[in-house]
Design an enzyme around this catalytic site. Structure first.
Site, PDB file in Angstrom:
ATOM      1  N   LYS A  43       0.798  -1.222   0.000  1.00 36.71           N
ATOM      2  CA  LYS A  43       0.000   0.000   0.000  1.00 36.71           C
ATOM      3  C   LYS A  43       0.836   1.280   0.000  1.00 36.71           C
ATOM      4  O   LYS A  43       0.306   2.357  -0.264  1.00 36.71           O
ATOM      5  CB  LYS A  43      -0.954   0.022   1.197  1.00 36.71           C
ATOM      6  CG  LYS A  43      -1.943  -1.124   1.206  1.00 36.71           C
ATOM      7  CD  LYS A  43      -2.894  -1.072   0.032  1.00 36.71           C
ATOM      8  CE  LYS A  43      -3.979  -2.127   0.193  1.00 36.71           C
ATOM      9  NZ  LYS A  43      -4.936  -2.114  -0.913  1.00 36.71           N
ATOM     10  N   SER A 257      -3.271 -12.659   3.812  1.00 35.16           N
ATOM     11  CA  SER A 257      -3.832 -12.438   2.469  1.00 35.16           C
ATOM     12  C   SER A 257      -2.884 -12.983   1.407  1.00 35.16           C
ATOM     13  O   SER A 257      -3.319 -13.442   0.349  1.00 35.16           O
ATOM     14  CB  SER A 257      -4.112 -10.957   2.225  1.00 35.16           C
ATOM     15  OG  SER A 257      -2.926 -10.206   2.311  1.00 35.16           O
TER      16      SER A 257
END
Lengths: 315, 90
Positions: A43, A257
């Protein structure tokens, strides 16, 4: 490698081969280690790009306040960039996220407003939009619809992948805001029209899907189905199993994830091997496992880990 | 051919609270029709005139059917169909 500042060091992450998990020398898996970014996740790319774009558009001034719905990583990345650039950050985060995420956010100076667990990130988005109406002076970058998010991956992640792996046949990443897949996917498709762009999305416990009605469902504005060639839903059991396998066989300590993404990548690899097709399958390691130690994903049996993750936003 | 269909919380009012139900059909379309015969009204929640509703995701053995053959996707005995509302990540 030398950089003028921490922000200049975002991206340029290693792509490492996975000799133990790859089925054969002709069907290879490659991990793009996005945990090597300054705040430890993919991110950082989107956060830096969105803030830089907002500055160029004249939306931000010294002392401006940013507002963002996030389940963690985007918030943490934004908090770091905001601190470097002199802005405040308010994050709206679902309450069923790991405590490490809140700690990290506060460490980088962000304020947290919690949204209800039921409904997961959908609720965080709804609450953030409500707060945004009450505070029109705050700037909501809105990762789900901000083109700079996808563009960051079009301009950096995609080119890095192609430069390191010109023979790439498949790209597999997580589907959250869809920014990584849309941006890197478009870039790779332009360079290699036959490349397969595959999404792995986490399948959470029922609480997260506890919407009041189907019209409250959410599809990020950035999402363009035509960029993808496949999309898989991966439950916590498979995600944890693969996260542990990645650590066990290749020494890579990743978040949960990433296990979901690896699960899809391994299925693709197995299929290519069975069909006798050569394949170079690159996938994203979104972050390290540090932030998820308290979830229970790394200890005990798979059944215990699955039970511990029930109701949590683990991706 | 019998497949197992996982029903999201939000649609369990149709199935009397059942999480997993069984349905018959050789394509997804037939499975949905059979579901609707057992649980009247459920099909309309899943589809509109143009196909699957925007906020409904359907997976055949974990793969999104929009990337298979959509409602025409063939299903086989023992397959698993999962219906989920679209939710955000990030």
């Amino acid at each position: 490698m030398r950089f003028d500042s921490l922000l200049d060091s975002v991206g340029h992450t290693p792509l490492v081969g996975l000799p133990a998990l790859s089925p054969s020398p002709d069907v290879r898996l490659w991990a793009k280690l996005e945990d090597r970014n300054p705040t430890g996740s993919v991110k950082d790319r989107a956060a830096l790009a969105m803030i830089t774009k907002a500055e160029k558009d004249g939306l931000l001034h010294p002392g401006s306040t940013l507002l963002e719905p996030t389940s963690g990583n985007t918030g943490i990345a934004l908090a770091m960039v905001a601190k470097q650039r002199g802005y405040k950050l308010v994050c709206v985060m679902p309450e069923n996220t790991s405590p490490e995420r809140a700690q990290l956010l506060r460490m980088w100076g962000a304020e947290i407003i919690y949204s209800p667990a039921a409904g997961g990130s959908n609720e965080a988005v709804r609450v953030a939009k409500e707060i945004s109406r009450q505070h029109p002076e705050w700037v909501m970058l809105y990762q789900y619809g901000n083109e700079a998010n996808a563009l960051a991956h079009y301009e950096t992640t995609g080119p890095e992948l192609l430069a390191d792996l010109p023979t790439i046949t498949h790209f597999v990443a997580g589907l959250g805001t869809t920014g990584t897949l849309m941006g890197a996917g478009r870039y790779l498709r332009e360079a290699k029209p036959d490349v397969q762009i595959v999404a792995a999305e986490p399948r959470y416990g029922e609480l997260v899907y506890g919407l009041r009605n189907l019209d409250e469902g959410f599809v990020p504005e950035l999402y363009d189905e035509s960029v993808l060639t496949g999309r898989y839903s991966v439950g916590p059991r498979d995600a944890v199993r693969r996260t542990r396998e990645l650590l066990d066989k290749e020494g890579i300590f990743a978040g949960i994830s990433t296990g979901a993404i690896l699960h899809a990548a391994i299925s693709i690899a197995a299929k290519a091997e069975k069909e006798g097709q050569a394949a170079d399958i690159a996938f994203i390691v979104c972050d390290g496992g540090w932030k998820y130690l308290s979830t229970g994903a790394y200890e005990g049996t798979l059944e215990e880990a699955e039970a511990a993750l029930e109701g949590q936003l683990w991706a | 051919m019998a497949v197992e269909v996982r029903i999201p919380t939000i649609l369990r009012t149709y199935t009397g609270g059942e999480k997993v139900v069984s349905a018959q059909g050789s394509s997804l379309q037939e499975v949905v029709s059979d579901l609707d015969a057992s649980y009247p009204g459920i099909a309309e929640r899943l589809m509109d005139e143009s196909g699957l509703r925007r906020f409904v995701n359907v997976y055949l053995n974990d793969e999104d059917v929009r990337f298979l053959d959509g409602l025409s996707t063939a299903v086989a005995d023992g397959d698993s169909v999962t219906i989920l509302p679209a939710v955000a990540g990030g």
